[in-house]
Design an enzyme around this catalytic site. Structure first.
Site, PDB file in Angstrom:
ATOM      1  N   LYS A  26       0.828  -1.214   0.000  1.00 23.73           N
ATOM      2  CA  LYS A  26       0.000   0.000   0.000  1.00 23.73           C
ATOM      3  C   LYS A  26       0.862   1.264   0.000  1.00 23.73           C
ATOM      4  CE  LYS A  26      -2.021  -1.214   3.881  1.00 23.73           C
ATOM      5  NZ  LYS A  26      -1.335  -2.513   4.148  1.00 23.73           N
TER       6      LYS A  26
ATOM      7  N   ARG B 158      -9.566   0.689   8.879  1.00 27.66           N
ATOM      8  CA  ARG B 158      -9.217  -0.694   9.217  1.00 27.66           C
ATOM      9  C   ARG B 158     -10.327  -1.396   9.980  1.00 27.66           C
ATOM     10  NH1 ARG B 158      -3.197   0.363   9.146  1.00 27.66           N
ATOM     11  NH2 ARG B 158      -2.121  -1.573   9.547  1.00 27.66           N
TER      12      ARG B 158
ATOM     13  N   ARG C  67      11.622  -5.526   4.852  1.00 31.30           N
ATOM     14  CA  ARG C  67      11.328  -4.098   4.613  1.00 31.30           C
ATOM     15  C   ARG C  67      12.242  -3.163   5.392  1.00 31.30           C
ATOM     16  NH1 ARG C  67       5.298  -1.972   5.243  1.00 31.30           N
ATOM     17  NH2 ARG C  67       5.403  -2.959   7.291  1.00 31.30           N
TER      18      ARG C  67
ATOM     19  N   ARG D  15      11.259  -1.146  11.022  1.00 32.57           N
ATOM     20  CA  ARG D  15      10.204  -0.888  12.004  1.00 32.57           C
ATOM     21  C   ARG D  15      10.241  -1.906  13.134  1.00 32.57           C
ATOM     22  NH1 ARG D  15       4.812  -0.042   8.502  1.00 32.57           N
ATOM     23  NH2 ARG D  15       3.976  -1.111  10.329  1.00 32.57           N
TER      24      ARG D  15
ATOM     25  N   ARG E  51      -0.746  -8.847  13.631  1.00 30.90           N
ATOM     26  CA  ARG E  51      -1.261  -7.882  12.656  1.00 30.90           C
ATOM     27  C   ARG E  51      -2.142  -8.570  11.618  1.00 30.90           C
ATOM     28  NH1 ARG E  51       4.418  -5.606  11.270  1.00 30.90           N
ATOM     29  NH2 ARG E  51       3.473  -4.243   9.714  1.00 30.90           N
TER      30      ARG E  51
HETATM   31  P1  ADP Z   1       2.248  -1.879   3.190  1.00 29.49           P
HETATM   32  O1  ADP Z   1       2.274  -0.363   3.127  1.00 29.49           O
HETATM   33  O2  ADP Z   1       1.019  -2.450   2.548  1.00 29.49           O
HETATM   34  O3  ADP Z   1       2.492  -2.429   4.555  1.00 29.49           O
HETATM   35  P2  ADP Z   1       4.798  -1.657   1.749  1.00 29.49           P
HETATM   36  O4  ADP Z   1       4.480  -0.778   0.584  1.00 29.49           O
HETATM   37  O5  ADP Z   1       5.575  -1.065   2.869  1.00 29.49           O
HETATM   38  O6  ADP Z   1       3.452  -2.392   2.286  1.00 29.49           O
HETATM   39  O7  ADP Z   1       5.578  -2.930   1.160  1.00 29.49           O
HETATM   40  C1  ADP Z   1       6.057  -3.970   2.015  1.00 29.49           C
HETATM   41  C2  ADP Z   1       7.413  -4.460   1.511  1.00 29.49           C
HETATM   42  O8  ADP Z   1       7.251  -5.130   0.269  1.00 29.49           O
HETATM   43  C3  ADP Z   1       8.410  -3.324   1.254  1.00 29.49           C
HETATM   44  O9  ADP Z   1       9.695  -3.772   1.650  1.00 29.49           O
HETATM   45  C4  ADP Z   1       8.338  -3.100  -0.255  1.00 29.49           C
HETATM   46  O10 ADP Z   1       9.569  -2.624  -0.792  1.00 29.49           O
HETATM   47  C5  ADP Z   1       8.003  -4.494  -0.776  1.00 29.49           C
HETATM   48  N1  ADP Z   1       7.116  -4.471  -1.950  1.00 29.49           N
HETATM   49  C6  ADP Z   1       6.049  -3.643  -2.157  1.00 29.49           C
HETATM   50  N2  ADP Z   1       5.435  -3.927  -3.330  1.00 29.49           N
HETATM   51  C7  ADP Z   1       6.111  -4.988  -3.865  1.00 29.49           C
HETATM   52  C8  ADP Z   1       5.958  -5.761  -5.078  1.00 29.49           C
HETATM   53  N3  ADP Z   1       4.966  -5.513  -5.941  1.00 29.49           N
HETATM   54  N4  ADP Z   1       6.842  -6.759  -5.294  1.00 29.49           N
HETATM   55  C9  ADP Z   1       7.832  -7.019  -4.416  1.00 29.49           C
HETATM   56  N5  ADP Z   1       8.046  -6.337  -3.265  1.00 29.49           N
HETATM   57  C10 ADP Z   1       7.199  -5.332  -2.983  1.00 29.49           C
HETATM   58  P1  AMP Z   2       0.855   0.422   9.272  1.00 31.70           P
HETATM   59  O1  AMP Z   2       1.963   1.417   9.132  1.00 31.70           O
HETATM   60  O2  AMP Z   2      -0.333   0.754   8.412  1.00 31.70           O
HETATM   61  O3  AMP Z   2       1.348  -0.997   9.069  1.00 31.70           O
HETATM   62  O4  AMP Z   2       0.345   0.528  10.773  1.00 31.70           O
HETATM   63  C1  AMP Z   2       1.199   0.250  11.865  1.00 31.70           C
HETATM   64  C2  AMP Z   2       0.386   0.092  13.155  1.00 31.70           C
HETATM   65  O5  AMP Z   2      -0.281   1.343  13.451  1.00 31.70           O
HETATM   66  C3  AMP Z   2      -0.740  -0.930  13.103  1.00 31.70           C
HETATM   67  O6  AMP Z   2      -0.292  -2.248  13.378  1.00 31.70           O
HETATM   68  C4  AMP Z   2      -1.678  -0.390  14.192  1.00 31.70           C
HETATM   69  O7  AMP Z   2      -1.176  -0.668  15.493  1.00 31.70           O
HETATM   70  C5  AMP Z   2      -1.576   1.112  13.981  1.00 31.70           C
HETATM   71  N1  AMP Z   2      -2.564   1.608  13.004  1.00 31.70           N
HETATM   72  C6  AMP Z   2      -2.301   2.190  11.794  1.00 31.70           C
HETATM   73  N2  AMP Z   2      -3.431   2.549  11.170  1.00 31.70           N
HETATM   74  C7  AMP Z   2      -4.457   2.166  11.970  1.00 31.70           C
HETATM   75  C8  AMP Z   2      -5.871   2.227  11.867  1.00 31.70           C
HETATM   76  N3  AMP Z   2      -6.484   2.760  10.795  1.00 31.70           N
HETATM   77  N4  AMP Z   2      -6.609   1.744  12.900  1.00 31.70           N
HETATM   78  C9  AMP Z   2      -6.024   1.213  13.997  1.00 31.70           C
HETATM   79  N5  AMP Z   2      -4.689   1.103  14.147  1.00 31.70           N
HETATM   80  C10 AMP Z   2      -3.899   1.562  13.152  1.00 31.70           C
END
Ligand code: ADP
Ligand code: AMP
Length: 215
Positions: free
Chosen positions: A15, A88, A127, A161, A172
């Protein structure tokens, strides 16, 4: 064209990666509640301290807190938003509908990014992000060109993270399936849902999202 979209998917679905592309390509504003909560933590606000433990465990913080964060951002105005990691829960989805209606905006599309659970473990454990500009990297699928240096801004402040470990990911994922996945049906019923294959390479996912937005 102004659009408001939600990127929906489990942690690691891609995302944030796609939200950043949409910011670049379409000038939309990315609203990531995860980023806002992490910013509150690192600036040491009272709310940030309250949510820290919950986030590290991988649980959701309260609806009240995240809805408040989104309300504040929408009040600042903007020319199209990407909601990344929000809503969420069903209560958050209802609240977003109300907030958009109050400000004369509407939701154009919800893009569900589909990724299987095994891939998520690899995504999350590999990541890292740039602490300065927020660029998202991955040890295998998107390494930096030069080890330890951000490709975009040259910063050496690359971070992992605290919640990106297998234990926290299990919680999660459970939270996602219990509380967030019902939003797929919710937005399908509202005729807003489009689905893309989040396992495809990043450029392909970007193209598929663009295609879904055209449609
Ligand atoms: P989210 O925001 O949904 O938690 P991220 O955008 O942070 O996900 O992506 C999670 C990990 O996967 C990151 O390390 C990113 O570089 C990698 N990633 C994202 N999209 C792809 C893809 N299409 N193919 C391979 N790796 C990806
Ligand atoms: P994310 O960066 O989206 O993976 O979110 C990291 C953490 O933040 C999650 O595991 C939750 O603890 C909290 N969080 C982020 N967005 C929300 C949401 N919309 N509702 C509740 N908790 C959230």
């Amino acid at each position: 064209m102004t659009i408001n979209i939600i990127l929906l998917g489990p942690p690691g679905a891609g995302k944030g990666t796609q939200a950043r592309r949409l910011v670049e390509e379409r000038g939309l504003v990315q609203l990531s509640t995860g980023d806002m909560l992490r910013a509150a933590r690192s600036s040491g606000t009272e709310m940030g301290q309250r949510v820290a433990e919950v986030m590290d465990r991988g649980q959701l913080v309260t609806d009240e807190i995240v809805i408040g964060l989104i309300r504040e951002q929408l009040a600042k105005g903007g020319n199209g938003f990407i909601f990344d990691g929000f809503p969420r829960t069903l209560a958050q989805a209802d609240a977003l509908g109300d907030l958009l209606a109050d400000t004369g905006m509407s939701l154009d599309a919800v893009i569900e990014m589909q990724v299987d659970d095994e891939a998520l473990v690899r995504r999350i454990t590999g990541r890292f992000t740039c602490g300065n500009c927020g660029e998202v990297y991955h040890d295998e699928t998107k390494p930096t060109a030069q080890a330890g240096v951000c490709d975009v801004c040259g910063s050496t402040d690359l971070k992992r993270r605290a919640d990106d470990n297998e234990d926290s990911l299990k919680t999660r994922l459970l939270e996602y399936y219990k509380k967030t996945s019902p939003l797929i049906g919710y937005y399908y019923a509202k005729d807003k849902l489009a689905q893309v294959d989040g396992l495809a390479p990043m450029d392909q996912v970007g193209a598929d999202i663009a295609g879904a937005l055209e449609a």
